[in-house]
Write a protein that holds these residues in place. Structure first.
Motif, mmCIF file in Angstrom:
data_model
loop_
_atom_site.group_PDB
_atom_site.id
_atom_site.type_symbol
_atom_site.label_atom_id
_atom_site.label_comp_id
_atom_site.label_asym_id
_atom_site.label_seq_id
_atom_site.Cartn_x
_atom_site.Cartn_y
_atom_site.Cartn_z
ATOM 1 N N ARG A 35 -60.433 16.669 -2.594
ATOM 2 C CA ARG A 35 -59.227 16.808 -1.762
ATOM 3 C C ARG A 35 -59.590 16.935 -0.289
ATOM 4 N N GLY A 75 -62.225 15.360 0.909
ATOM 5 C CA GLY A 75 -62.967 14.148 1.239
ATOM 6 C C GLY A 75 -64.473 14.343 1.298
ATOM 7 N N LYS A 122 -57.280 17.355 4.410
ATOM 8 C CA LYS A 122 -56.619 16.339 5.233
ATOM 9 C C LYS A 122 -55.294 16.870 5.754
ATOM 10 N N SER A 123 -55.021 16.589 7.000
ATOM 11 C CA SER A 123 -53.816 17.106 7.655
ATOM 12 C C SER A 123 -52.561 16.471 7.065
ATOM 13 N N THR A 124 -51.512 17.293 6.943
ATOM 14 C CA THR A 124 -50.208 16.774 6.519
ATOM 15 C C THR A 124 -49.304 16.543 7.718
ATOM 16 N N GLU A 163 -52.056 22.764 8.613
ATOM 17 C CA GLU A 163 -53.475 22.500 8.392
ATOM 18 C C GLU A 163 -53.980 23.508 7.366
ATOM 19 N N ARG A 180 -55.489 23.790 13.177
ATOM 20 C CA ARG A 180 -56.730 23.703 12.408
ATOM 21 C C ARG A 180 -57.747 24.705 12.925
#
Length: 199
Positions: free
Chosen positions: A107, A109, A140-142, A146, A177
């Motif tokens: 998830r 990466g 991964k950002s939505t 974050e 983030r």
């Protein structure tokens, strides 16, 4: 086909965790307490009273007991997930652990080789200090939020030749983030990981 089926229940772990996080939705200030989970063979220091959920995980045509204890404190969810394997199921441990790791690391990466990690130790109830590894993940950002996480997996053989697989994690969700390794090195997070003691 068997491999695909074995991955499906692991995919549902995310739903299991999300459900637990909703149950633990209150956000008290830090109120550290030692939680003795004798059934799951550990003690842990939580920053609040955790909620506990039990279920049975379908895996390779078997039912495997799984327990989750989790508490939400402001932007953070502290959790300990426990899977118990009997002596007849212990051969499943390496592959099950690998799939748990791949599911979560994927998830973000990354994998066990490319993820930011740190070698460390944990202390057992009888004061032994086996090695462990912490992973620092940035998902991964939505766009709206974050998410980052510090996670550790520990496998312990039980006296009756079964095994425990523990997953300790803190998930941080916020608009901005953070540098996961630096952020999760703060005392509030280190305490949680340092004071987890399996039997």
């Amino acid at each position: 086909m068997g491999r695909a089926l074995s991955k499906q229940p692991l995919h549902r772990l995310g739903v299991f965790l999300a459900f637990a996080f909703l149950l633990a939705a209150c956000s008290p200030k830090l109120d550290w307490r030692t939680v003795q989970s004798s059934q799951e063979g550990y003690s842990a220091l939580f920053p609040g009273k955790p909620e506990k959920i039990e279920r049975r995980l379908p895996y390779q045509n078997q039912e495997i007991p799984q327990t989750l204890e989790a508490v939400k404190i402001e932007d953070d969810i502290y959790s300990v997930s426990t899977i118990h394997l009997s002596k007849d199921q212990i051969a499943l441990a390496p592959k099950l652990l690998e799939q748990l790791q791949n599911n979560l690391l994927g998830r973000a990466g990354v994998n066990t080789e490319t993820a930011i990690s740190e070698n460390t130790f944990y202390q057992t109830a009888n004061r032994q200090r086996p090695p462990a590894k912490d992973y620092f993940l940035e998902f991964k950002s939505t766009g709206a939020v974050e998410q980052s996480m510090r996670v550790r997996w520990i496998t312990r053989v039980t006296p009756n030749n079964g095994a425990w697989i523990y997953q300790l994690s803190v998930l941080h969700t916020a608009p901005a983030r953070v540098d996961a390794r630096k952020f999760f090195s703060e005392e509030a997070y280190s305490n949680f990981f340092d004071e987890f003691h399996p039997e």
